[in-house]
Design an enzyme around this catalytic site. Structure first.
Site, PDB file in Angstrom:
ATOM      1  CB  VAL A 186      10.254   5.881  -6.016  1.00  0.00           C
ATOM      2  CG1 VAL A 186      10.944   4.833  -5.512  1.00  0.00           C
ATOM      3  CG2 VAL A 186       9.510   6.621  -4.649  1.00  0.00           C
ATOM      4  CG  HIS A 235       6.583   2.703  -9.010  1.00  0.00           C
ATOM      5  ND1 HIS A 235       7.817   3.387  -8.930  1.00  0.00           N
ATOM      6  CD2 HIS A 235       5.463   3.676  -8.510  1.00  0.00           C
ATOM      7  CE1 HIS A 235       7.412   4.656  -9.042  1.00  0.00           C
ATOM      8  NE2 HIS A 235       6.090   4.966  -8.565  1.00  0.00           N
ATOM      9  NE  ARG A 265      -3.874  -2.288   1.857  1.00  0.00           N
ATOM     10  CZ  ARG A 265      -4.778  -2.658   1.035  1.00  0.00           C
ATOM     11  NH1 ARG A 265      -5.156  -1.697   0.159  1.00  0.00           N
ATOM     12  NH2 ARG A 265      -5.429  -3.794   1.176  1.00  0.00           N
ATOM     13  CG  ASP A 266       1.524   5.459  -2.396  1.00  0.00           C
ATOM     14  OD1 ASP A 266       2.129   5.468  -3.329  1.00  0.00           O
ATOM     15  OD2 ASP A 266       1.840   6.443  -1.529  1.00  0.00           O
TER      16      ASP A 266
END
Ligand code: 5GP
Ligand code: ZN
Length: 113
Positions: free
Chosen positions: A96, A100, A29-30
């Site tokens: 990042v 993703h 989860r973010d």
């Protein structure tokens, strides 16, 4: 990549709320969710961005999408729907530098385009 946050999460050096794991991919989860469901689906192989993908990564990227589909069903958002996002480069908002896939859903989102 020792200074990469997502590599550290993959190696267990940093905590995360994991929702999926296999030999190739992990999903968690973010930390700063932009929607009720906000999961990051991350290849275990460090690749900076889509710009650095090579032909050998093709099955891996297909796998990311199938895991996204599975997690969307698990989260109960397959219907009415969800958004899959991969930011690439600073101007897109990529913060990042480890590829993703964002899985976002759980409320209506403004349509793109
Ligand atoms: P980007 O902006 O690169 O597409 O997405 C990076 C995402 O990673 C952001 O949504 C951000 O909230 C998330 N993030 C950054 N650091 C961490 C962390 O340490 N743990 C988790 N779970 N998410 C993180
Ligand atoms: Zn990494």
């Amino acid at each position: 990549m020792t200074d990469c946050i997502f590599c550290k999460i993959i190696n267990g050096e940093l905590p995360s709320t994991n929702v999926y794991n296999d030999g190739q991919v992990t999903a968690f989860r973010d930390i700063n969710p932009a929607a009720p469901t906000h999961i990051l689906i991350v290849p275990k192989k460090h690749i900076d961005s889509v710009n650095e993908l090579s032909v050998e990564d093709e099955p891996l990227i297909g796998h990311l999408f199938l895991i996204a589909k599975q997690l969307a069903a698990q989260e109960g958002i397959a219907e009415p729907g969800y958004r899959l996002v991969i930011n690439t480069g600073a101007e897109s908002g990529q913060t990042v530098n480890h590829v993703h896939l964002h899985l976002l859903g759980g409320r209506q989102m403004r349509a793109l385009g």
